[in-house]
Motif scaffolding. Structure first.
Motif, mmCIF file in Angstrom:
data_model
loop_
_atom_site.group_PDB
_atom_site.id
_atom_site.type_symbol
_atom_site.label_atom_id
_atom_site.label_comp_id
_atom_site.label_asym_id
_atom_site.label_seq_id
_atom_site.Cartn_x
_atom_site.Cartn_y
_atom_site.Cartn_z
ATOM 1 N N GLY A 1 -6.407 6.913 3.261
ATOM 2 C CA GLY A 1 -5.032 7.269 3.568
ATOM 3 C C GLY A 1 -4.299 7.733 2.329
ATOM 4 O O GLY A 1 -4.708 7.450 1.203
ATOM 5 N N ALA A 2 -3.227 8.474 2.550
ATOM 6 C CA ALA A 2 -2.377 8.947 1.461
ATOM 7 C C ALA A 2 -0.927 8.857 1.900
ATOM 8 O O ALA A 2 -0.612 9.067 3.081
ATOM 9 C CB ALA A 2 -2.721 10.393 1.088
ATOM 10 N N VAL B 1 2.285 10.167 -5.172
ATOM 11 C CA VAL B 1 1.380 10.052 -4.030
ATOM 12 C C VAL B 1 0.420 8.918 -4.344
ATOM 13 O O VAL B 1 -0.096 8.818 -5.463
ATOM 14 C CB VAL B 1 0.579 11.351 -3.786
ATOM 15 N N VAL B 2 0.192 8.046 -3.369
ATOM 16 C CA VAL B 2 -0.838 7.030 -3.501
ATOM 17 C C VAL B 2 -1.923 7.356 -2.482
ATOM 18 O O VAL B 2 -1.628 7.683 -1.334
ATOM 19 C CB VAL B 2 -0.311 5.595 -3.338
ATOM 20 N N VAL B 3 -3.166 7.334 -2.952
ATOM 21 C CA VAL B 3 -4.322 7.567 -2.097
ATOM 22 C C VAL B 3 -5.140 6.287 -2.128
ATOM 23 O O VAL B 3 -5.425 5.765 -3.210
ATOM 24 C CB VAL B 3 -5.174 8.748 -2.604
ATOM 25 N N ILE B 4 -5.499 5.790 -0.942
ATOM 26 C CA ILE B 4 -6.312 4.580 -0.897
ATOM 27 C C ILE B 4 -7.610 4.824 -0.140
ATOM 28 O O ILE B 4 -7.656 5.597 0.813
ATOM 29 C CB ILE B 4 -5.564 3.379 -0.284
ATOM 30 N N ASP B 5 -8.657 4.174 -0.621
ATOM 31 C CA ASP B 5 -9.940 4.073 0.081
ATOM 32 C C ASP B 5 -10.044 2.615 0.499
ATOM 33 O O ASP B 5 -9.663 1.712 -0.266
ATOM 34 C CB ASP B 5 -11.113 4.408 -0.839
ATOM 35 N N SER C 1 -7.356 2.377 -5.210
ATOM 36 C CA SER C 1 -6.009 2.896 -5.047
ATOM 37 C C SER C 1 -5.739 3.835 -6.212
ATOM 38 O O SER C 1 -5.883 3.445 -7.369
ATOM 39 C CB SER C 1 -5.004 1.733 -5.072
ATOM 40 N N SER C 2 -5.383 5.078 -5.908
ATOM 41 C CA SER C 2 -5.051 6.052 -6.959
ATOM 42 C C SER C 2 -3.603 6.468 -6.778
ATOM 43 O O SER C 2 -3.230 7.023 -5.746
ATOM 44 C CB SER C 2 -5.955 7.280 -6.866
ATOM 45 N N HIS C 3 -2.789 6.175 -7.791
ATOM 46 C CA HIS C 3 -1.353 6.434 -7.731
ATOM 47 C C HIS C 3 -1.040 7.608 -8.666
ATOM 48 O O HIS C 3 -1.135 7.478 -9.883
ATOM 49 C CB HIS C 3 -0.599 5.175 -8.161
ATOM 50 N N TYR C 4 -0.707 8.738 -8.074
ATOM 51 C CA TYR C 4 -0.386 9.956 -8.820
ATOM 52 C C TYR C 4 1.124 9.995 -9.010
ATOM 53 O O TYR C 4 1.865 10.167 -8.049
ATOM 54 C CB TYR C 4 -0.842 11.198 -8.053
ATOM 55 N N ILE C 5 1.575 9.838 -10.246
ATOM 56 C CA ILE C 5 3.002 9.754 -10.546
ATOM 57 C C ILE C 5 3.411 10.964 -11.389
ATOM 58 O O ILE C 5 2.723 11.336 -12.335
ATOM 59 C CB ILE C 5 3.314 8.475 -11.351
#
Length: 139
Positions: free
Chosen positions: A75-76, A104-108, A117-121
């Motif tokens: 999810g994002a 944007v946060v992308v989770i697997d 969890s990847s948080h693109y700031i």
């Protein structure tokens, strides 16, 4: 069991509420967090400490999810973070300025828990709003 959409909501809600340890329970064993804007990969405990540091820098910080996409176990969410810089941020003194930062946060997930969890700031945009240079925020 939390679904992907709920995990995205909780990512923001628990930060907003300062319930960091509760957020740790949303991660699978061995799960980790990446903060892309600052280039850091964090264990869950490090991510908790990192969330506290952001909240110390922006005590009134609040995130709002503006859009979500969920596909299977991934999810994002687009997030707008708002807050006033009242504490030290990455070694820089407080500015007293308010910011609005898109992220944007992308989770697997493994189906119920977050594995990554990847948080693109938008660190450059945030730093510009604080009156500094983008390089200063990542130093």
């Amino acid at each position: 069991m939390a679904q992907v959409s709920e995990l995205l909501d909780r990512f923001v809600e628990l930060f907003n509420a300062g319930r960091y340890e509760e957020a740790e329970a949303d991660f699978a064993p061995g799960g980790y967090s990446e903060e892309i804007g600052t280039g850091r990969r964090l264990t869950i405990k490090e991510a908790t400490a990192n969330a506290r540091a952001w909240k110390d820098a922006f005590p009134d910080a609040r995130g709002t999810i503006t859009n979500k996409i969920v596909a299977g176990n991934k999810g994002a969410a687009e997030i707008v973070w708002r807050g006033t810089n009242r504490g030290s941020l990455m070694g820089n003194p407080a500015t007293g300025r308010s910011v609005e930062v898109r992220a944007v946060v992308v989770i697997d997930t493994d189906g119920t828990k977050i594995t990554r969890s990847s948080h693109y700031i938008d660190v450059a945009g945030m730093t510009a709003q604080l009156g500094g240079r983008a390089a200063a925020a990542t130093a």
